[in-house]
Design an enzyme around this catalytic site. Sequence first.
Site, mmCIF file in Angstrom:
data_model
loop_
_atom_site.group_PDB
_atom_site.id
_atom_site.type_symbol
_atom_site.label_atom_id
_atom_site.label_comp_id
_atom_site.label_asym_id
_atom_site.label_seq_id
_atom_site.Cartn_x
_atom_site.Cartn_y
_atom_site.Cartn_z
ATOM 1 N N SER A 46 37.794 33.307 45.142
ATOM 2 C CA SER A 46 36.833 34.322 45.135
ATOM 3 C C SER A 46 37.372 35.650 45.477
ATOM 4 O O SER A 46 38.289 36.176 44.531
ATOM 5 C CB SER A 46 35.894 33.987 46.247
ATOM 6 O OG SER A 46 34.814 34.700 46.286
ATOM 7 N N ASP A 175 32.104 30.313 41.438
ATOM 8 C CA ASP A 175 33.177 30.651 42.878
ATOM 9 C C ASP A 175 33.884 29.497 43.183
ATOM 10 O O ASP A 175 33.193 28.214 43.691
ATOM 11 C CB ASP A 175 32.356 31.071 44.098
ATOM 12 C CG ASP A 175 33.085 31.671 44.931
ATOM 13 O OD1 ASP A 175 34.314 31.266 45.552
ATOM 14 O OD2 ASP A 175 32.654 32.827 45.421
#
Length: 315
Positions: A46, A175
Amino acid sequence: MTERFQILALDGGGFRGMFSAAVLARLEEDLDTRIVDHFDLISGTSTGGIIALGLGLGLSPREILKFYVDHGPRIFRDRTRLRGVRHLLRAKYGSGPLRAALTEVFGERTFGESAKRLVITSYNIAADDVYLFRTPHLPTLKRDWREMAVNVALATSAAPTYLPGMPLDGARLIDGGIWANNPAMVALTEAVGPLSVPLEQIRVFSLGTTIDVRQRRRRLDRGGLLPWAGDAVEVLMRAQSESASKQVRHFAGKDDVVRLNPTVPTGVLALDKVDIDTLYGLAGHVSREASPTVHRTFCDHIAPEFVPFHPAREA
């Protein structure tokens, strides 16, 4: 002397990635060195994946910190009073501001232009399987290097409910934090497995994005959908992160692992909202205390030049 192999692992955490960038920037200033020169493999999830990409493409931690300060408030700006209602049915934020900001710093560069071995996490909801972007540090890795760095950054940071997923070559990517918010174990696996590095040669610098001090409510003990609605995701991500930290220490040895992830009071920082001055101040404090340990543990090793396997380099 046994050849060292050093890993830098960068957690997810949205806008709180500013903390990680600030810690690295302050360490560079304190130690008068390029922190990236001391690491053979960088992993990121991320926001940590964005930082890893930046480091691989030659940005300094100070430049990456500037990216967060300049663009973070615009990426996570609440432009309408209906944002909360909209959030019930679709992502809280659009990907346009993040794509524009990433394009400003990465341009048209590809993932394969990284000067460092990178492992960036994502998750493919179409196949319900983990997804890793890996630089061509092995001759069998023939695809990911062609991908635009901006697309890799969007894929690793598409936090469910906050940002829309990233369609890429038939995959539907979100993510990587849903399975590896702390990517230290991912990196260790890459080093020991595909790269065949002996465990005794490995040292790991694992950098978090701060952690909330929370008290779990007693009603969670009873179970149920409603009691767990606001806690389930955070508990699962916390559990994964703590598990990864303990596994890495178990395999690599606690003396060869440095983990920085300070606690903050609940509600002070969020994935999409932080107090920049507070976060920068905390990074200054943590890096000041950690500087001697980082210097002693990592700075006597200079990583050899990374020579990737891909047609552009072979030609």
